[in-house]
Design an enzyme around this catalytic site. Structure first.
Site, PDB file in Angstrom:
ATOM      1  N   SER A 158      21.707  32.879  38.419  1.00 23.69           N
ATOM      2  CA  SER A 158      22.742  31.785  38.682  1.00 23.69           C
ATOM      3  C   SER A 158      24.144  32.454  38.516  1.00 23.69           C
ATOM      4  O   SER A 158      24.518  33.033  39.434  1.00 23.69           O
ATOM      5  CB  SER A 158      22.438  30.756  37.501  1.00 23.69           C
ATOM      6  OG  SER A 158      23.204  29.462  37.784  1.00 23.69           O
ATOM      7  N   ASP A 191      18.224  26.930  41.284  1.00 21.53           N
ATOM      8  CA  ASP A 191      18.667  27.900  40.388  1.00 21.53           C
ATOM      9  C   ASP A 191      17.579  28.626  39.507  1.00 21.53           C
ATOM     10  O   ASP A 191      16.498  28.089  39.465  1.00 21.53           O
ATOM     11  CB  ASP A 191      19.605  27.004  39.031  1.00 21.53           C
ATOM     12  CG  ASP A 191      20.512  27.754  38.341  1.00 21.53           C
ATOM     13  OD1 ASP A 191      19.728  28.730  37.495  1.00 21.53           O
ATOM     14  OD2 ASP A 191      21.442  27.554  38.192  1.00 21.53           O
TER      15      ASP A 191
END
Length: 312
Positions: free
Chosen positions: A43, A158
């Site tokens: 991320s 993510d």
């Protein structure tokens, strides 16, 4: 430590705007003479790590220190339908591509891996080749907030869903020191460390207030969902969908990160307090980057002497 023993595999964790502290960590490691010879990021860790591997961290750091709340809002390009996420993310990706260009991961001077999640197969996807910007895009797509990246019959979101702190097994580290930066440290009274006093927020109250960006996204949520009427009064327990999504995501990531650290500890762990800022506080780079340096120095001062005394 000799030069070879200062070669490190840097693992950068997930955590939204908290990830700006990664920049301060990297700066401290450089100043201490460490050689970052491999990077794995998830991320925001993938974004910062990828930019660093491409040699463009200076440009990004200068830019992120210069922006304000309204600049952050300007880069939130809205999805007109809100079907797969409130924010498309194209504007920030276009800005990154303008800085970095069309670079293939395998051509970077530092080996780099971005960790994402394929929600179709429900598996981690470790991306170590192909377009760098696409890899970053795949790793940062928070479900419900950013639209996912659809590529090669995968729907990529993510990586923090499954592995917010992707520490490889020690057997894969090739005699490198593993230094992991977790953005899921325990909340403390002064999460900015010494920077707290400098900034004038000695009680940490700024981090407890809802940011302008979060309030803006809440407004969008109400526009798409029409869940509230003008006469309704929100209470502390009357949360918007954005509140619930981000709270759920942060709670899940923080718990998973602690399990990962317990099961597969790195040689050195740098922990950034989870209450250092809100997920969307990207306008606070001037505070968060020095705070990353502070927590990196503290962790190395406490752990490096022990590491040097071992046979590693």
């Amino acid at each position: 430590m000799d030069n070879q023993s200062k070669n490190i595999h840097l693992i950068l964790g997930s955590g939204g705007a908290r990830g700006l502290a990664h920049i301060g960590v990297i700066r401290h490691l450089e100043n201490q003479g460490f050689n970052i010879t491999q990077i794995t990021g998830c991320s925001m860790g993938a974004l910062i790590g990828g930019i660093y591997a491409a040699g463009k961290l200076n440009e990004y750091e200068n830019w992120i220190k210069s922006i304000n709340r309204f600049d952050v809002l300007r880069f939130l390009d809205l999805s007109l339908t809100g079907k797969n996420g409130l924010v498309k993310g194209d504007k920030i990706m276009d800005q990154l591509r303008e800085w970095i260009g069309d670079i293939q991961i395998e051509n970077l001077s530092i080996p780099f891996t971005a960790v994402s999640t394929d929600i179709l197969s429900q598996k981690e996807i470790w991306i170590h080749q192909g377009d760098l910007i696409d890899a970053i895009r795949a790793s940062i797509s928070v479900p419900g907030i950013f639209t996912p990246l659809v590529k090669n019959d995968m729907v990529l979101v993510d990586g923090g869903i499954l592995n917010p702190l992707p520490i490889p097994p020690q057997s894969l580290l090739n005699k490198q020191i593993s230094i992991a930066v977790s953005l899921s440290g325990r909340p403390i009274k002064k999460p900015l460390g010494q920077i707290e006093t400098i900034a004038g927020h000695s009680d940490g109250s700024l981090t407890q207030q809802k940011s302008a960006v979060t309030r803006f996204i809440d407004t969008l949520q109400e526009f798409f969902q029409s869940e509230h009427t003008e006469s309704e009064q929100r209470t502390k327990t009357d949360l918007s969908l954005t509140d619930i999504l981000m709270g759920m995501f942060d709670t899940m990531q923080d718990t998973l990160a602690r399990y990962q650290i317990a099961g597969n500890p790195p040689d050195i762990l740098i922990e950034i307090p989870s209450n250092i800022c809100e997920s969307h506080d990207f306008h606070r780079g001037k505070e968060l980057i020095p705070a990353g340096t502070y927590w990196a120095k503290k962790a190395l001062d406490e752990q490096l002497s022990y590491l040097e005394s071992t046979d590693r």
